[in-house]
Design a protein around this motif. Structure first.
Motif, PDB file in Angstrom:
ATOM      1  N   PHE A  33      17.683   8.977-138.480  1.00  0.00           N
ATOM      2  CA  PHE A  33      16.834   7.792-138.370  1.00  0.00           C
ATOM      3  C   PHE A  33      17.420   6.628-139.169  1.00  0.00           C
ATOM      4  O   PHE A  33      18.069   6.835-140.196  1.00  0.00           O
ATOM      5  N   TYR A  35      15.900   3.086-140.940  1.00  0.00           N
ATOM      6  CA  TYR A  35      14.784   2.240-141.319  1.00  0.00           C
ATOM      7  C   TYR A  35      15.320   0.989-142.004  1.00  0.00           C
ATOM      8  O   TYR A  35      16.403   0.989-142.575  1.00  0.00           O
ATOM      9  N   GLN A  37      13.738  -1.737-145.019  1.00  0.00           N
ATOM     10  CA  GLN A  37      12.644  -1.889-145.962  1.00  0.00           C
ATOM     11  C   GLN A  37      12.684  -3.281-146.555  1.00  0.00           C
ATOM     12  O   GLN A  37      13.694  -3.691-147.127  1.00  0.00           O
ATOM     13  N   GLY A  42       6.944  -2.392-146.426  1.00  0.00           N
ATOM     14  CA  GLY A  42       7.189  -0.958-146.401  1.00  0.00           C
ATOM     15  C   GLY A  42       8.421  -0.620-145.586  1.00  0.00           C
ATOM     16  O   GLY A  42       9.315  -1.449-145.388  1.00  0.00           O
ATOM     17  N   LEU A  43       8.477   0.599-145.093  1.00  0.00           N
ATOM     18  CA  LEU A  43       9.606   1.049-144.276  1.00  0.00           C
ATOM     19  C   LEU A  43       9.249   0.917-142.805  1.00  0.00           C
ATOM     20  O   LEU A  43       8.180   1.365-142.382  1.00  0.00           O
ATOM     21  N   LEU A  45      10.710   1.643-138.853  1.00  0.00           N
ATOM     22  CA  LEU A  45      11.687   2.426-138.113  1.00  0.00           C
ATOM     23  C   LEU A  45      12.393   1.560-137.085  1.00  0.00           C
ATOM     24  O   LEU A  45      11.754   0.920-136.246  1.00  0.00           O
ATOM     25  N   ASP A  59      10.154   1.037-134.075  1.00  0.00           N
ATOM     26  CA  ASP A  59       9.189  -0.053-134.031  1.00  0.00           C
ATOM     27  C   ASP A  59       9.846  -1.428-133.944  1.00  0.00           C
ATOM     28  O   ASP A  59       9.264  -2.361-133.401  1.00  0.00           O
ATOM     29  N   MET A  88      17.059  -3.999-147.075  1.00  0.00           N
ATOM     30  CA  MET A  88      17.536  -2.682-147.483  1.00  0.00           C
ATOM     31  C   MET A  88      17.453  -1.773-146.263  1.00  0.00           C
ATOM     32  O   MET A  88      16.389  -1.662-145.638  1.00  0.00           O
ATOM     33  N   LEU A  90      17.815   2.050-144.800  1.00  0.00           N
ATOM     34  CA  LEU A  90      17.748   3.443-145.223  1.00  0.00           C
ATOM     35  C   LEU A  90      17.974   4.358-144.035  1.00  0.00           C
ATOM     36  O   LEU A  90      17.346   4.205-142.991  1.00  0.00           O
ATOM     37  N   PHE A 105      16.396  11.281-147.231  1.00  0.00           N
ATOM     38  CA  PHE A 105      16.891   9.913-147.182  1.00  0.00           C
ATOM     39  C   PHE A 105      18.184   9.745-147.963  1.00  0.00           C
ATOM     40  O   PHE A 105      18.422  10.420-148.964  1.00  0.00           O
TER      41      PHE A 105
ATOM     42  N   PRO B  44      13.138   7.228-150.196  1.00  0.00           N
ATOM     43  CA  PRO B  44      11.961   8.069-150.453  1.00  0.00           C
ATOM     44  C   PRO B  44      12.336   9.543-150.565  1.00  0.00           C
ATOM     45  O   PRO B  44      13.324   9.992-149.971  1.00  0.00           O
ATOM     46  N   TYR B  87       4.059   7.093-150.387  1.00  0.00           N
ATOM     47  CA  TYR B  87       3.794   6.857-148.973  1.00  0.00           C
ATOM     48  C   TYR B  87       3.148   8.079-148.331  1.00  0.00           C
ATOM     49  O   TYR B  87       3.570   9.211-148.556  1.00  0.00           O
ATOM     50  N   PHE B 102       5.787   4.877-141.426  1.00  0.00           N
ATOM     51  CA  PHE B 102       5.329   4.731-142.801  1.00  0.00           C
ATOM     52  C   PHE B 102       4.306   3.612-142.893  1.00  0.00           C
ATOM     53  O   PHE B 102       4.431   2.588-142.241  1.00  0.00           O
ATOM     54  N   GLY B 103       3.300   3.826-143.712  1.00  0.00           N
ATOM     55  CA  GLY B 103       2.395   2.746-144.042  1.00  0.00           C
ATOM     56  C   GLY B 103       2.986   1.908-145.168  1.00  0.00           C
ATOM     57  O   GLY B 103       4.164   2.043-145.502  1.00  0.00           O
TER      58      GLY B 103
END
Lengths: 114, 112
Positions: A33, A35, A37, A42-43, A45, A59, A88, A90, A105, B44, B87, B102-103
């Motif tokens: 994956f 991501y 940030q 938040g993170l 995708l 997303d 950032m 990840l 991660f 994380p 999270y 993730f929220g």
């Protein structure tokens, strides 16, 4: 322990450049994956892959593409970097598609686009 | 995709127990609940995962009520090193993408 390695810790690029972010995992994980940030968001995708040569949009895929030619490596590509892609990034991996798998991660790549 | 809601921030003192609650009203039958911890400038890190009732490991406990519409991460006797963002994730790992939304996370500050 699983190790997810991102090729660069910090990266500075110019607007319009093509940027490659590389990620390698050493545990033979099927899923990988990407991501991003950002403060307060938040993170999020961007893309994920559940098999070699397979990819799925997350997303926020716009402005990004990915490549997974080998199981252990997942690359994120910014075709033409823009300042709003400063973030950032990840990378993460997880094992076979079972409900209780957990994400591992990398340490992240801080990308600045000037 | 199940969406999660967590408090934005919490403060605590060393030695106290901290409980962080996550709401996930749209959780689906196959969804698991997973919590991650993130320190500054790091990715994380998995803390705990559960499906129902209570799960405990060496780091934390996870309490999930019968309706599964919320979950509570419990950190016993926190120390300064527990200052981090936590999270909550809800999803079904059988569809890899569903597991990964993730929220905003909860920023926990532990004070001396």
């Amino acid at each position: 322990d699983v190790k997810v390695t991102q090729s660069s810790r910090y990266l500075v690029k110019r607007t319009g450049e093509k940027v490659f972010l590389e990620c390698v995992q050493d545990m033979d994980h099927e899923n990988m994956f990407w991501y991003r940030q950002d403060p307060g968001l938040g993170l999020r995708l961007i893309y994920f892959s559940y098999d070699v040569k397979m990819k799925e949009k997350g997303d926020i895929p716009e402005g990004y593409s990915v490549s997974r030619e080998k199981k252990e490596r997942f690359s994120l590509i910014l075709e033409s970097a823009s300042t709003n892609q400063t973030s950032m990034y990840l990378c993460a991996s997880s094992g076979a598609d079972r409900a209780n798998e957990k994400l591992f991660f990398g340490s992240g790549t801080q990308l600045s686009v000037l | 995709l199940a969406k999660t809601t967590q408090p934005i921030s919490m403060d605590s003192y060393e030695g106290q127990e901290v409980n962080i609650t996550c709401s996930h009203n749209n959780i689906a039958t196959n969804d698991y609940i997973t919590w991650y911890q993130q320190f500054p400038s790091q990715g994380p890190r998995f803390i705990i995962q559960g499906y129902k009732t209570k799960v405990t490991n060496e780091v934390a406990s996870l309490f999930i009520p019968a309706d599964r519409k919320s979950s509570t991460l419990s950190l016993p006797r926190v120390s300064l090193s527990d200052t981090a963002v936590y999270y909550c994730l809800v999803g079904d790992g059988n569809n890899a993408g569903n597991m990964l939304t993730f929220g905003g996370g909860t920023r926990l500050m532990v004070k001396p």
